[in-house]
Design an enzyme around this catalytic site. Sequence first.
Site, short mmCIF file in Angstrom:
data_model
loop_
_atom_site.label_atom_id
_atom_site.label_comp_id
_atom_site.label_asym_id
_atom_site.label_seq_id
_atom_site.Cartn_x
_atom_site.Cartn_y
_atom_site.Cartn_z
N PRO A 16 -54.67 -3.20 -26.56
CA PRO A 16 -53.77 -2.58 -27.54
C PRO A 16 -53.05 -3.62 -28.39
CG PRO A 16 -53.47 -1.59 -25.36
CD PRO A 16 -54.32 -2.83 -25.17
N ASP A 57 -51.68 -7.54 -13.04
CA ASP A 57 -50.79 -8.71 -12.96
C ASP A 57 -49.34 -8.25 -12.89
OD1 ASP A 57 -52.98 -10.44 -13.24
OD2 ASP A 57 -52.94 -10.15 -15.42
N LYS A 95 -63.52 -1.83 -1.59
CA LYS A 95 -63.35 -1.04 -2.81
C LYS A 95 -64.64 -0.29 -3.17
CE LYS A 95 -61.73 -4.58 -5.22
NZ LYS A 95 -61.17 -5.37 -6.35
N GLU A 116 -64.73 -5.34 -24.58
CA GLU A 116 -63.36 -5.03 -24.16
C GLU A 116 -62.41 -5.20 -25.33
OE1 GLU A 116 -61.51 -6.25 -20.28
OE2 GLU A 116 -60.26 -7.48 -21.63
#
Length: 628
Positions: free
Chosen positions: A24, A113, A173, A21
């Site tokens: 930016p 978040d 989900k 992962e």
Amino acid sequence: MHISQKLAEAHSSGKPAFSFEFFPPKTAQGVQNLYDRMDRMHDLGPAFVDVTWGAGGSQSHLTCEMVHFAQTVVGLETCMHLTCTDMAKEKVDAALSEAYKAGCTNILALRGDPPRDTEKWSAIEGGFRYALDLVKYIKAEYGNHFDIGVAGYPEGCDDQKDQDILMSHLKQKVDAGGTFIVTQMFYDVDNFLAWVDRCRAEGIHVPIVPGIMPIQTYAAFLRRANGMHCKIPQAWIDALEPIKNDDAAVREVGKGLVAEMCRKIIDHGVLALHFYTMNLAQSTKMVLEELDLISREGTPSKKALPWRQSLGLSRREEDVRPVFWKNRHKSYVARTQDWDEFPNGRWGDSRSPAFGELDAYGIGLKGTNEQNIKTWGQPKSLRDIADIFVRFIQNDLKTLPWSETPVTDEAQPIKDGLIDLNRRGLLTITSQPSVNGAKSTDPVHGWGPSGGYVYQKAYLELLISPALITELIDRIDQTQTMTFYAVDKAGDLRTNSTSDGPNAVTWGVFPGKEIVQPTIVETISFLAWKDEAFRLGTDWANCHPSGSPSRQLIEHIMNNWYLINIVDNDFHSTRGIFDLFDGLQVKNLDGPLENSKPMVDGHTPKPIAELNGNHKMTNGKVFEEVLN
């Protein structure tokens, strides 16, 4: 390629997959540093990478740019995070469209978040309230184009600790279209494994990818664990606290602790590991080495072609490139990014592609003037220049202005020959040895499907003094097996090629397939590369102050020397190209460079047009003379 498919392949093979992962960065220099790091980490062989999304899409443009770079330029299968937080439907649509156009086929759908200035999360008007809503929307709009990942919380999340509720949400989900699960970071491996078992018992059978946070420093370890409300095993505190002020020791001990956790995960049948790299490589690489998932030299993915493929939407069928950009693949992708379709098979009509301008991002020389002077010094003579090239071939330097990557093991058979040429003032840019039927599984030369054989013609590209060019061309002409293109900065093009078509310099033969010819030499591409090559040299010169000896020296070479490429079409020959240069050397390597046009044996050589089989093409006439 969908991540769920990659994870299924890992499960079938029994070899764990791993992924990285990235997030930016906040500065332009940070972005460039990260791009360089992503490029290097490609060779560790990750199954995929993902790129995070700022709250409310605060860094959405940069996230989309990073996804495009990773997918199209670096050739990494990429998953884009997408959150509901403060996101209007229009923003979601724009992000999905950008991901689609970049060739990205994987989305991690998250609620996200709340922004830092908001204490409690709330949906905006016209937006999405839950990740479940986002999953349903992506599925409805794009069908099966995107593999949709969802988040799992083995230790609960900020506003919900009830595992029964969280498990119900996760099941919803997945049932709505989620195809894989990525978990929050954790260090309590026993709790995670129990959570996996519960997922399976609840009927959740999609792949689960555990989130692994390597340990960089003790302070960062505590800060991240506490910030995510992760339980830290007491044994980890006991091992790390006594050495907390020694970062190197913390990384070494932390490597062992995290690796042991990963072994328990793998032994439980979870054959995937997702590393939260924090945009750093060292700690992640140390854990992978400890797990024997990579060697200390890295474990590149098996190559489908001899060059790194782009995974951009319009480039997935691309299977042929000019050899000139062998060491500058990012530049080639940048200069061809606006092509509607890409040459494939045997290149097709070479007259149609137009290469992008040299002012595009990523094409010029990288680094600041100070950084480049530190790397390559301040050469005062041609011998100094030659020594820079020799050091590069010997791997003492990792880059040249014309090469963004170090010399690889492929060059080993011709390394001594390259060093000898450069010591004589013949400055080699790109090369490849001949290969006569190496197995496609060969660790150095192999590419393509198993059971095949690969071949190469010897190729050499170099900068050569105008005092030597005519003699060299005469020698090439006498071989009958070699073809060349030579050009100076002004566009004086010379060649003995009698065809305007491509000349394959790499090809492969595989069971049940036509012959594949993925690397070529041809005129139009060489002229486009010529502009770039001389631009890079000029950029190097401009790193030095105006009027300085170094700047004048490099400018002289760029303004007067020729760039020549030579192909030995007899792929059985191993030394033929190097034999051409017997006795050729630039005179007075330590003195001023000659400005005159070539003289051979005291007289002016005959015009190139009179040489047997050679043709001279100048500037604007080249297209007509080559192609008509």
